[in-house]
Write a protein that holds these residues in place. Sequence first.
Motif, PDB file in Angstrom:
ATOM      1  N   SER A  42       0.714  -1.133  -0.122  1.00 38.75           N
ATOM      2  CA  SER A  42      -0.025   0.127  -0.049  1.00 38.75           C
ATOM      3  C   SER A  42       0.829   1.325   0.010  1.00 38.75           C
ATOM      4  O   SER A  42       0.549   2.254  -0.548  1.00 38.75           O
ATOM      5  N   SER A  43       2.075   1.090   0.575  1.00 40.02           N
ATOM      6  CA  SER A  43       2.909   2.423   0.818  1.00 40.02           C
ATOM      7  C   SER A  43       3.353   2.815  -0.702  1.00 40.02           C
ATOM      8  O   SER A  43       3.882   3.853  -1.019  1.00 40.02           O
ATOM      9  N   THR A  47      -2.624   7.157  -0.841  1.00 39.27           N
ATOM     10  CA  THR A  47      -3.891   7.599  -1.040  1.00 39.27           C
ATOM     11  C   THR A  47      -4.218   8.475   0.146  1.00 39.27           C
ATOM     12  O   THR A  47      -3.254   8.652   1.161  1.00 39.27           O
ATOM     13  N   PRO A  48      -5.292   9.595   0.047  1.00 35.02           N
ATOM     14  CA  PRO A  48      -5.175  10.523   0.908  1.00 35.02           C
ATOM     15  C   PRO A  48      -5.691   9.799   2.210  1.00 35.02           C
ATOM     16  O   PRO A  48      -5.331  10.450   3.270  1.00 35.02           O
ATOM     17  N   ALA A  49      -6.302   8.789   2.092  1.00 34.08           N
ATOM     18  CA  ALA A  49      -6.844   8.164   3.351  1.00 34.08           C
ATOM     19  C   ALA A  49      -5.895   7.206   3.883  1.00 34.08           C
ATOM     20  O   ALA A  49      -5.285   6.407   2.966  1.00 34.08           O
ATOM     21  N   ALA A  50      -5.741   6.756   5.099  1.00 36.72           N
ATOM     22  CA  ALA A  50      -4.836   5.637   5.539  1.00 36.72           C
ATOM     23  C   ALA A  50      -5.665   4.435   5.076  1.00 36.72           C
ATOM     24  O   ALA A  50      -6.731   4.260   5.332  1.00 36.72           O
ATOM     25  N   ARG A  51      -4.755   3.523   4.756  1.00 29.79           N
ATOM     26  CA  ARG A  51      -5.279   2.106   4.264  1.00 29.79           C
ATOM     27  C   ARG A  51      -4.798   1.264   5.502  1.00 29.79           C
ATOM     28  O   ARG A  51      -3.857   1.202   6.087  1.00 29.79           O
ATOM     29  N   PRO A  52      -6.152   0.199   5.728  1.00 28.50           N
ATOM     30  CA  PRO A  52      -5.589  -0.610   6.949  1.00 28.50           C
ATOM     31  C   PRO A  52      -4.639  -1.679   6.453  1.00 28.50           C
ATOM     32  O   PRO A  52      -4.716  -1.986   5.340  1.00 28.50           O
ATOM     33  N   LEU A  53      -4.010  -2.273   7.485  1.00 27.36           N
ATOM     34  CA  LEU A  53      -3.109  -3.254   7.068  1.00 27.36           C
ATOM     35  C   LEU A  53      -3.772  -4.555   6.794  1.00 27.36           C
ATOM     36  O   LEU A  53      -3.217  -5.317   6.034  1.00 27.36           O
ATOM     37  N   ASN A  54      -4.653  -4.766   7.469  1.00 25.15           N
ATOM     38  CA  ASN A  54      -5.641  -5.815   7.186  1.00 25.15           C
ATOM     39  C   ASN A  54      -7.075  -5.647   6.874  1.00 25.15           C
ATOM     40  O   ASN A  54      -7.847  -5.264   7.730  1.00 25.15           O
TER      41      ASN A  54
END
Length: 83
Positions: A42-43, A47-54
């Motif tokens: 994901s890194s 994206t503007p919003a943080a993405r969950p790790l799972n």
Amino acid sequence: QRDPAKGGMYHFAGAPDTSWAGFAREIMAQAGLGAEIADIPSSAYPTPAARPLNSRLDCSRIAQDFGIARPDWRAGLARVLDH
């Protein structure tokens, strides 16, 4: 008779769990295409919003409360590709 404990939000998705890259690989495999699919973190796709790790959905509650089993999504994919 309704059971108020069996209310609220339920998640439901096919099994087994997979990633978008795993899904794409299965599409290519079932379609007989030799495209190479690379996993990216994901890194690498900010994206503007943080993405969950799972981000897998926990579907255990719908199975527990209603006995609804998760179907194999690969069978559904095969039907779509055949269509």
